[in-house]
Scaffold this motif. Sequence first.
Motif, mmCIF file in Angstrom:
data_model
loop_
_atom_site.group_PDB
_atom_site.id
_atom_site.type_symbol
_atom_site.label_atom_id
_atom_site.label_comp_id
_atom_site.label_asym_id
_atom_site.label_seq_id
_atom_site.Cartn_x
_atom_site.Cartn_y
_atom_site.Cartn_z
ATOM 1 N N ASP A 1 -40.571 -26.742 -14.331
ATOM 2 C CA ASP A 1 -41.806 -26.041 -13.973
ATOM 3 C C ASP A 1 -41.519 -24.617 -13.493
ATOM 4 N N VAL A 2 -40.367 -24.399 -12.847
ATOM 5 C CA VAL A 2 -40.011 -23.045 -12.409
ATOM 6 C C VAL A 2 -39.730 -22.158 -13.616
ATOM 7 N N VAL A 3 -39.013 -22.699 -14.607
ATOM 8 C CA VAL A 3 -38.743 -21.937 -15.831
ATOM 9 C C VAL A 3 -40.052 -21.589 -16.529
ATOM 10 N N ALA A 4 -40.977 -22.541 -16.571
ATOM 11 C CA ALA A 4 -42.273 -22.277 -17.213
ATOM 12 C C ALA A 4 -43.047 -21.209 -16.455
ATOM 13 N N SER A 5 -42.977 -21.243 -15.117
ATOM 14 C CA SER A 5 -43.680 -20.227 -14.323
ATOM 15 C C SER A 5 -43.096 -18.834 -14.555
ATOM 16 N N ILE A 6 -41.771 -18.736 -14.642
ATOM 17 C CA ILE A 6 -41.130 -17.434 -14.897
ATOM 18 C C ILE A 6 -41.524 -16.907 -16.268
ATOM 19 N N ASP A 7 -41.542 -17.782 -17.270
ATOM 20 C CA ASP A 7 -41.945 -17.356 -18.613
ATOM 21 C C ASP A 7 -43.412 -16.949 -18.648
ATOM 22 N N GLU A 8 -44.265 -17.666 -17.925
ATOM 23 C CA GLU A 8 -45.698 -17.371 -17.958
ATOM 24 C C GLU A 8 -46.003 -16.020 -17.311
ATOM 25 N N THR A 9 -45.325 -15.722 -16.221
ATOM 26 C CA THR A 9 -45.565 -14.442 -15.535
ATOM 27 C C THR A 9 -44.727 -13.302 -16.095
ATOM 28 N N ARG A 10 -43.855 -13.587 -17.074
ATOM 29 C CA ARG A 10 -42.966 -12.577 -17.672
ATOM 30 C C ARG A 10 -42.173 -11.834 -16.601
ATOM 31 N N GLN A 11 -41.729 -12.616 -15.604
ATOM 32 C CA GLN A 11 -41.045 -11.982 -14.478
ATOM 33 C C GLN A 11 -39.741 -11.325 -14.910
ATOM 34 N N TYR A 12 -38.964 -11.997 -15.728
ATOM 35 C CA TYR A 12 -37.703 -11.443 -16.219
ATOM 36 C C TYR A 12 -37.739 -11.431 -17.743
ATOM 37 N N ALA A 13 -38.629 -10.583 -18.282
ATOM 38 C CA ALA A 13 -38.857 -10.550 -19.727
ATOM 39 C C ALA A 13 -37.569 -10.196 -20.460
ATOM 40 N N ARG A 14 -37.386 -10.853 -21.601
ATOM 41 C CA ARG A 14 -36.264 -10.590 -22.510
ATOM 42 C C ARG A 14 -34.901 -10.865 -21.883
ATOM 43 N N GLN A 15 -34.824 -11.611 -20.809
ATOM 44 C CA GLN A 15 -33.559 -11.929 -20.169
ATOM 45 C C GLN A 15 -33.298 -13.427 -20.310
ATOM 46 N N ASP A 16 -32.082 -13.747 -20.726
ATOM 47 C CA ASP A 16 -31.677 -15.138 -20.857
ATOM 48 C C ASP A 16 -31.131 -15.600 -19.512
ATOM 49 N N ILE A 17 -31.934 -16.327 -18.765
ATOM 50 C CA ILE A 17 -31.558 -16.748 -17.421
ATOM 51 C C ILE A 17 -30.687 -17.998 -17.531
ATOM 52 N N ALA A 18 -29.428 -17.861 -17.146
ATOM 53 C CA ALA A 18 -28.479 -18.968 -17.209
ATOM 54 C C ALA A 18 -27.828 -19.132 -15.841
ATOM 55 N N PRO A 19 -27.344 -20.340 -15.519
ATOM 56 C CA PRO A 19 -26.710 -20.558 -14.214
ATOM 57 C C PRO A 19 -25.405 -19.772 -14.088
ATOM 58 N N LEU A 20 -25.134 -19.283 -12.883
ATOM 59 C CA LEU A 20 -23.875 -18.610 -12.594
ATOM 60 C C LEU A 20 -22.813 -19.686 -12.377
ATOM 61 N N PRO A 21 -21.665 -19.588 -13.057
ATOM 62 C CA PRO A 21 -20.630 -20.634 -12.917
ATOM 63 C C PRO A 21 -19.971 -20.587 -11.539
ATOM 64 N N VAL A 22 -20.650 -21.133 -10.542
ATOM 65 C CA VAL A 22 -20.149 -21.123 -9.172
ATOM 66 C C VAL A 22 -19.928 -22.564 -8.722
ATOM 67 N N SER A 23 -18.807 -22.786 -8.052
ATOM 68 C CA SER A 23 -18.490 -24.118 -7.524
ATOM 69 C C SER A 23 -18.020 -23.973 -6.083
ATOM 70 N N VAL A 24 -18.471 -24.884 -5.223
ATOM 71 C CA VAL A 24 -18.142 -24.849 -3.796
ATOM 72 C C VAL A 24 -16.837 -25.619 -3.584
ATOM 73 N N GLU A 25 -15.830 -24.926 -3.010
ATOM 74 C CA GLU A 25 -14.552 -25.572 -2.731
ATOM 75 C C GLU A 25 -14.480 -26.112 -1.304
ATOM 76 N N ARG A 26 -15.091 -25.386 -0.365
ATOM 77 C CA ARG A 26 -15.020 -25.826 1.027
ATOM 78 C C ARG A 26 -16.263 -25.341 1.756
ATOM 79 N N VAL A 27 -16.846 -26.221 2.563
ATOM 80 C CA VAL A 27 -18.017 -25.889 3.365
ATOM 81 C C VAL A 27 -17.547 -25.585 4.781
#
Length: 642
Positions: free
Chosen positions: A217-243
């Motif tokens: 639903d968040v992806v659909a909302s971003i597409d509907e409002t054209r918040q980040y038009a023409r941008q391929d929103i992909a996850p940043l490859p981040v991993s938590v090693e220690r908290v």
Amino acid sequence: MTRRLILLFALAVGLAAVCTLAWSLAWQTGIDALRRNAAVRNDRTTAALKSTLERYESLPYLVGAHPLVQDVLADPKPNEVAQANRYLEDVNRHARATTTYIIRADGLCIAASNWRGPDSFVGVGYQFRPYFIEAAKGGVGRFFGIGTISHDPGYYISQPVRRNGKIVGVAVVKLNLEWFPGSDVSEPLLVTDDHGVIFLSSVNAWKYRTVRPLAADVVASIDETRQYARQDIAPLPVSVERVLEGGADIVRIGSGLRAPRYLETRRALGEPDWHLVTMSPVGPVLDAARNATIMTGFGYVSLCLLAFYWRMRRARVREVLRSRAMLQKAYAMLNDRVAERTADLSQANERLQREVAERTRTEAELRATQDELIQASKLAALGQMAAGITHELNQPLAALRSFSDNTRVFLERGQYDVAHENLEAIGSLTERMGKIVNQLKLFVGRAKPKSQRSPVARALHNALGLLGKRLEGVSVMLTVTDGDAASAPLDTHNDYPELVAQCEDLRLEQVLINLIGNALDAVAGTSAPRIAIDVRARPATIEIAVCDNGPGIPAEVMPRLFEPFFTTKEMGQGLGLGLAISSSIARDCGGTLAAHNAADDATNGTTSGGACFVLTLRRTRVNAALATANEHTTPPASGMQH
């Protein structure tokens, strides 16, 4: 043997314990320093960002409170819309915002500060944007997104515009935050929205990536409002090693053992619901801990080795003395080599100074020789001009003396008609002398032409009018060709507003008088003299070809045809400046002047060859109003003889 093994084992265990303790202390100290620095940086950056946002928070409200904006949103009249555009432009310039605009209640932008630009917001619908929807409901809209028209990211602040208690539209201010958070890649800084999308980052590759997976639903909302038009929103490859405690984590960006690790600290901005994330590289802390561990290990080993030092003192002292002697010998050899090298460099420096002095003297002599050559060239050119002008002015001066003497005698005798004719002859000779001097002045002066328009038909009419007496007995054919159409007779009494060249009127007439005058000189000895003038109009240029049926141009004369003071006429009939001046005028106006011998065809109006001069000028498109104005501003004709 057993005691030695036990001792070595105990020393190894002690070394491991000391190194582990040193690693832990250095690591904890480095992480604490990183967290303190990150906290200071977060405070400074958060204050700068919130200060910028708060400074523009009330600007939409002030814009919406203006009576002109309220009237335009309620009833958009054209003159009031124009006033609103200028008002928004002035407000945006003084506030130093990116764009300021107002939107009608139906979502259509009717006035904007960028109304003059190609990416104007005027006439664009924004009813799908959250900042419009929020302000239309009576709240304050805050939104970051990429512009649908300018395609530039920005932060939007909106306020409802009320008139008589009713919301009639929305006032919006767009701010460019690309300056934030700078370009410090060593310690990345980024800002995420309420969905976890990175929209500001000092690392461009992380921009418009997410720190966590997005729901459908968040992806659909971003597409509907054209918040980040023409941008391929992909996850940043981040991993938590220690908290860590206090909301900090040790994370790794990327995959593999060489992926960089960072200390991630977060800070909530409040309103808007953004998070400031600081990525402090952990690499320096690891290096510091590693170095501290190594230094501690070396210190421990050094302490252990001190126990054996007393047994090796004598041998070490002898070794030191021997090493000192070898070092002194090496120093002596090095000093000798340095002295030899210094002597060589001194000799080379002296040779280089002598060469520099010789080259300086040679360059001075060369400049003096060049100055002498330039002066000699000037004197030679001055001699050529003096000889030509002296010959041209001698005959008119002698004639003036003779006419003035005769006029005095005729006046004494009372023969006033004859005296009047002599005075007219004196005026003609004076005009001729003035034209000779004017030719030289025009050639030397080389005044830059102004950007003016000259109707070709009018210039031809004036030129032919000045040469009227010389044209008696000569057949002159005028034609005009426009594009791919067939040639048609040219009537010089009409202005032909579509045939306008980019050149000054007087200078164009001067070139035409010179070319037609040369053609008259060329056909002077023919039995049936003919001159053809063809105006060829092209989309970007206008070509004026003046052709005759004279003897043509000899091959040996053609290369020097446009040289100053070169002429094939007899002495006294010209200075050889006419074609040189005409070529100079054509170049100054952005055109060309070329010459060739015409072949036997029907296009140039000749039947026995002859010379053909083609003047090419840039064409100027004029509207009907300008053409009508030119009909009433016809300048007087002027020309020159060759």
